[in-house]
Write a protein that holds these residues in place. Structure first.
Motif, PDB file in Angstrom:
ATOM      1  N   GLU A   4      67.863 -71.289 -47.113  1.00 10.96           N
ATOM      2  CA  GLU A   4      68.270 -70.271 -48.086  1.00 10.96           C
ATOM      3  C   GLU A   4      69.662 -70.580 -48.648  1.00 10.96           C
ATOM      4  N   VAL A  49      66.414 -62.620 -41.775  1.00 10.95           N
ATOM      5  CA  VAL A  49      67.211 -63.662 -42.432  1.00 10.95           C
ATOM      6  C   VAL A  49      68.449 -63.044 -43.082  1.00 10.95           C
ATOM      7  N   PRO A  79      62.877 -69.316 -46.414  1.00 13.36           N
ATOM      8  CA  PRO A  79      62.984 -68.946 -44.992  1.00 13.36           C
ATOM      9  C   PRO A  79      61.659 -68.431 -44.431  1.00 13.36           C
ATOM     10  N   ARG A  88      63.655 -64.678 -50.435  1.00 13.63           N
ATOM     11  CA  ARG A  88      63.627 -65.308 -49.092  1.00 13.63           C
ATOM     12  C   ARG A  88      62.301 -66.037 -48.852  1.00 13.63           C
ATOM     13  N   ALA A 139      65.833 -71.630 -41.130  1.00 16.51           N
ATOM     14  CA  ALA A 139      65.450 -70.719 -42.217  1.00 16.51           C
ATOM     15  C   ALA A 139      66.683 -70.298 -43.026  1.00 16.51           C
ATOM     16  N   CYS A 140      67.764 -69.974 -42.326  1.00 16.89           N
ATOM     17  CA  CYS A 140      69.001 -69.588 -43.029  1.00 16.89           C
ATOM     18  C   CYS A 140      69.568 -70.775 -43.804  1.00 16.89           C
TER      19      CYS A 140
END
Lengths: 300, 300
Positions: free
Chosen positions: B77, B17, B52, B49, B73-74
């Motif tokens: 975040e 990530v 993510p 994280r 996932a990014c």
């Protein structure tokens, strides 16, 4: 030349969008009451609904219905409104009034204004998805609209333009930089509105290109017109102090090229905008042509 | 019971990530340099994280690949990071430090911090669309992910929770209100992470329900654990002053039900979370089970 024929259309869409924005965040969503109030205060603060108008007119120019374009039209107004709320904050432009009314943070406090802006930006994406859920716009077209909103309103679009504007206040260097600011801070969301309306109607690449050129030209014309009106306009009509840009040391188009050349540039851009959508690619360009003329003649 | 086996997995995903977030906004996007710097400063400020991790673990628990889940996932975040930047602002919590580093506005100024947050929130939606563009997740599934992000992070979700938290500081009335704040301010984005990961893998309704229960339980457990750590934790490990909530007059779980009952509640929620994903609906729940245990044992 006066074009009274477009005014009922503009008013109809303004009414449609206003009614639709009134009923976002119904009670069963359990949003804190003061947050809803703060978001709606700015949504209903008397904006011109220019961007929703462009979304719907673009969709209709390609044969889609007003209703199909409405969720996207409301979304772009939410994004525009969030940007105004954040721009007005003390840490940014520090404005107490907008359109003759107290700014959001003057009524609800800074923290709530930040969160109302965040809420509007986030909810805009929810509204766009409803174009698929409620109006049957294809998931592929809606995804493209979302992707473009993220680009045109994001770090390389409107947010980037706002940063450049902020940095420009510490000493603007030239017309190129002013053009960058206008293009991104104001122009990008206008271009988005046209293309998104086109996508609601499953526009072809050629149609999207025509709408983009039209949007880019009227967007810049609109902003130069704003600069001109700020210099010479009537304070009551604008709802803010005129010559405020000059007082703040902000440079504008008239500052760089003079008032008459600025007016000529607005005319030239309006003509180019109209030519772009009368090349045969847009089946019903009538309302968009009238809107271009209408913007040229506005006095606020 | 220590579970060292999950740590390499957590570190692998954190690395994946981090590398992916490093390359958002490449130079050719023409984002103002200082805006990119401000956004990346907070994205790279040493977050755990966790969200993510949950997106990717949920996707893998249903047989999808890490790569397919990476854009979502990014995105989560980015949304989490924007919320921290805005929360830390002087008008909000007015924090100078987070995770032992200066907060965004202390480094880049308030205006840039507001805009960096706006940019991250907007760009998150761009990143989600890339799950379709780059990883072939269906447009329908991506639309549902976008719709849910707008709900869970919007006025009735995270933003609403933040408003309730802010209003709570002016006098919190009871455990119900604290639960509302925890559910929306922190829990909603965790639930979103699990469900979005599930949707990347085209989860069934039953699978989404299992992931939602798991997410809701570990989300609340995580927050109660935070309250406990804030009361008894080690200042260096947390990177902020402990007992700061007590000093600020913020009420917490231990405040209402005591330290031991709070610890028991964390245990109970962790158990319920694990039961939800071991009812047979989730083919590979192993990593999610280990993550629940890992969170239970964390000391920061």
């Amino acid at each position: 030349m006066d074009k009274p024929s477009i005014k009922p259309y503009i008013e109809e869409i303004s009414g449609l969008v206003g009614s639709s924005l009134e009923i976002i965040l119904p009670d069963f969503w359990e949003v804190p009451a003061r947050l809803t109030k703060s978001m709606k205060y700015s949504l209903m603060a008397g904006g011109k609904r220019l961007r929703p108008l462009l979304v719907i007119a673009a969709a209709e120019s390609l044969g889609a219905s007003k209703e199909a374009a409405l969720p996207v039209a409301c979304a772009v107004e939410m994004v525009h409104t969030y940007s105004l709320i954040h721009d007005d904050l003390p840490a940014m432009d520090d404005d107490d009034y907008r359109r003759g009314k107290l700014t959001n943070h003057k009524v609800f406090g800074e923290a709530m204004a930040i969160l109302a802006g965040d809420g509007l930006l986030t909810h805009a994406f929810y509204s766009i998805v409803q174009a698929s859920r409620q109006q049957g716009v294809s998931a592929d077209n809606v995804l493209s609209i979302i992707e473009e909103l993220a680009v045109y309103a994001g770090p390389s679009g409107m947010v980037g333009g706002q940063v450049a504007d902020m940095e420009g206040e510490q000493g603007l260097t030239g017309l190129e930089q002013l053009r960058y600011i206008h293009q991104h801070k104001t122009g990008d969301l206008i271009v988005f509105s046209l293309k998104a309306g086109g996508r609601v109607a499953s526009a072809s690449a050629a149609q999207l290109a025509a709408l983009e050129t039209y949007g880019r030209c009227i967007g810049l014309a609109f902003q130069i017109q704003d600069d001109i009106l700020d210099l010479v306009g009537d304070e009551a009509k604008l709802g803010k102090k005129t010559q405020s840009d000059v007082k703040q040391g902000k440079v504008t188009y008239p500052y760089f090229i003079g008032l008459e050349a600025s007016r000529a540039e607005v005319d030239r851009l309006t003509l180019t905008a109209k030519e772009a959508i009368t090349d045969g690619s847009i089946p019903n360009p009538g309302n968009l042509l009238d809107i271009a003329d209408y913007l040229l003649q506005r006095d606020h």
